[in-house]
Design an enzyme around this catalytic site. Sequence first.
Site, PDB file in Angstrom:
ATOM      1  CE  LYS A 110      -4.203  -2.082   1.715  1.00 31.23           C
ATOM      2  NZ  LYS A 110      -3.831  -3.501   1.908  1.00 31.23           N
TER       3      LYS A 110
HETATM    4  C1  LIG Z   1      -4.499  -4.586   1.421  1.00 31.06           C
HETATM    5  C2  LIG Z   1      -3.756  -5.859   1.378  1.00 31.06           C
HETATM    6  C3  LIG Z   1      -4.134  -6.921   0.521  1.00 31.06           C
HETATM    7  C4  LIG Z   1      -5.363  -6.856  -0.362  1.00 31.06           C
HETATM    8  O1  LIG Z   1      -5.240  -5.905  -1.383  1.00 31.06           O
HETATM    9  P1  LIG Z   1      -6.521  -5.422  -2.208  1.00 31.06           P
HETATM   10  O2  LIG Z   1      -6.051  -4.340  -3.097  1.00 31.06           O
HETATM   11  O3  LIG Z   1      -7.502  -4.935  -1.182  1.00 31.06           O
HETATM   12  O4  LIG Z   1      -7.044  -6.610  -2.948  1.00 31.06           O
HETATM   13  C5  LIG Z   1      -3.354  -8.065   0.499  1.00 31.06           C
HETATM   14  N1  LIG Z   1      -2.260  -8.183   1.305  1.00 31.06           N
HETATM   15  C6  LIG Z   1      -1.874  -7.195   2.125  1.00 31.06           C
HETATM   16  C7  LIG Z   1      -0.674  -7.395   2.973  1.00 31.06           C
HETATM   17  C8  LIG Z   1      -2.595  -6.002   2.199  1.00 31.06           C
HETATM   18  O5  LIG Z   1      -2.199  -5.024   3.043  1.00 31.06           O
END
Ligand SMILES: *Cc1c(COP(=O)(O)O)cnc(C)c1O
Length: 458
Positions: A110
Site C-alpha cells: 500500500k
Molecule cells: C491490502 C492488502 C491486501 C489486499 O489488497 P486489495 O487491493 O484490497 O485486494 C493483500 N495483502 C496485504 C498485505 C494487504 O495489506
Amino acid sequence: MRYVSTRGQAPVLNFEEAMLSGLARDGGLYLPETILTLDGLETLDGLPYEEVAFRVIRPFTGDCFTDAELRGAIDRAYARIAHAARAPLVQLAPGHHLLELFHGPTLAFKDFAMQLIAQLFEIALKRSGQKITIVGATSGDTGSAAIEAFRGIDNVDVFIMYPHGRVSEVQRRQMTTPPNANVHALAVTGHFDDCQARLKDLFNDHAFRDEVGLAGVNSINWSRVVAQIVYYFTAAASLGMRPTDFCVPTGNFGDILAGSIAKRMGLPVRRLIVATNQNDILHRALTTGEYRVGEVAPSISPSMDIQVSSNFERALFLAYGGDAGAIRQLMDELKAGGFTISQGALETLREEFRSGRVSEEETLETIRRTREATGEVLCPHSAIGVAVAEQHIEPGVPMVTLATAHPAKFPDAVERAIGIRPPLPPHMAELFDLPERVSRVENDVEALKSLILERRTQ
Ligand SMILES: *Cc1c(COP(=O)(O)O)cnc(C)c1O
C-alpha cells in the site's frame, strides 16, 4: 483524461477531482472514459522504477500536473522505498517469480500508492489553497500507509480509526508513533466493521463533510489504482515482455484491478489469478457466478478478511461493457445480500481471471515449504498468493506472484509456521522504542465529530 462513475449518475471529473473526491457522488467508483494503450513497451527494461512510473502514470493525469510536478512527486514518493529496484523480482522456482512489494516504510504494498498520492495531494492543495481532512478506517495496513505518507504534508490532517486491541503491535505502532501534529490515530471501541460504518456516517453528514473538507484515500480512490499499475510493467519488462500470468493475494480487488488496467494498456498479461483466504467471496463469484455476502471469518491474513470487495464494481462495469444501469441494479441487489452475474459478463471475467482459495493450514504449510525450498520467508498474504499460483503455473508462461507484505509485519503467523520470529528491517528497528500517541474513542459518530473538530490543525 475524463473520469466517469460506474453508476453513471455523477459528474464527469478530471484526474485531480477524482483523486480528491474518492467516491463518486452517486455511490459509484470513477474509471477513465477510455483506457489508452502505452507505446514503447520494449524500451522499459532496465529503466529506473521512477521512469517507468512516469511513463505509465502520465497518460492518466491529463493536464492536472506538469511533467516536472509529476516527476518530482514520483521521485519523492519512491525515494522512501528501501530497495534500489523499489519492486524487486526474485525467482522462487523455474518459471515462478515473486514481486516483492514490501520494502516501503510500512512494509506493505500500500506504500506504493499512498506515498505517491500524498505528494500529489500536496501539490494540488497548495495550488488551490484548499485544506482537507482525511478520515480513514483500517484493519491495519491501509491506516499505517496513509499516516506514514500524509504525515507532515501541508494543508492535510489525517485521522485513522482502527479497532482497539484488534490490530497487530507492529501495525499499531506504525500508526501511533509518528510525531507529526497533523497525524491522529483513533482507537475505536469495536470491530473494523464499526469503524467502517462510522466512516460512512461521517461522509453522509454533508454539513460536517463540507465544514472540515472531508476526503477519503481508501482503496476505491482511483489514484491509488493508477500507482499500482506501474509494477506490473516493471515485472513484465524484466521478464522480456512475454505473455505472463500474475497471481495476486486479494481483498478489496484494488491491486489485481491495476493488473487488469495494465492489460488494457497493452501489457502482455495473460491471466490474472485471484488468491483468497477462507473469506472467499471472489473465488465463489468467479466459480459460480453468485456474488453472495457471508460472515467475515478472522484469519491469519487479516488484510484479506473482507466480504464485500469494493473495487470489484469496476471489474463488473468493464465486464458489462460500461452499462452503468446494470451496475446500479446489481448494487441495489447487493444491499439485500448479493446478486447473480449475467452469463455474458461471467464469461468475460473468466477469460481474464482465474481464482483459488487457501485454508489457514495450507497457508502455514506454504510458508514452511517455501522457506525450505528457497530461503524466502513469506507473510501469510503472500503465501496465499504463492499457493494459488502453484496450482495455476503452466509450462512456458512465467508466473509472477505479488508479495504484498513483509513477514515481520505478521510475526505471530510466521513464527507458527517456521518457529522463528522474522526481524524488522534495519530502517525500522527503533519502532518499539518510540513513544505512542493515540486517542481512545467510543463507537459513536457524535464523539468522533467533536474529536475531529477539536484536534484538526488546519
Ligand atoms: C491490502 C492488502 C491486501 C489486499 O489488497 P486489495 O487491493 O484490497 O485486494 C493483500 N495483502 C496485504 C498485505 C494487504 O495489506
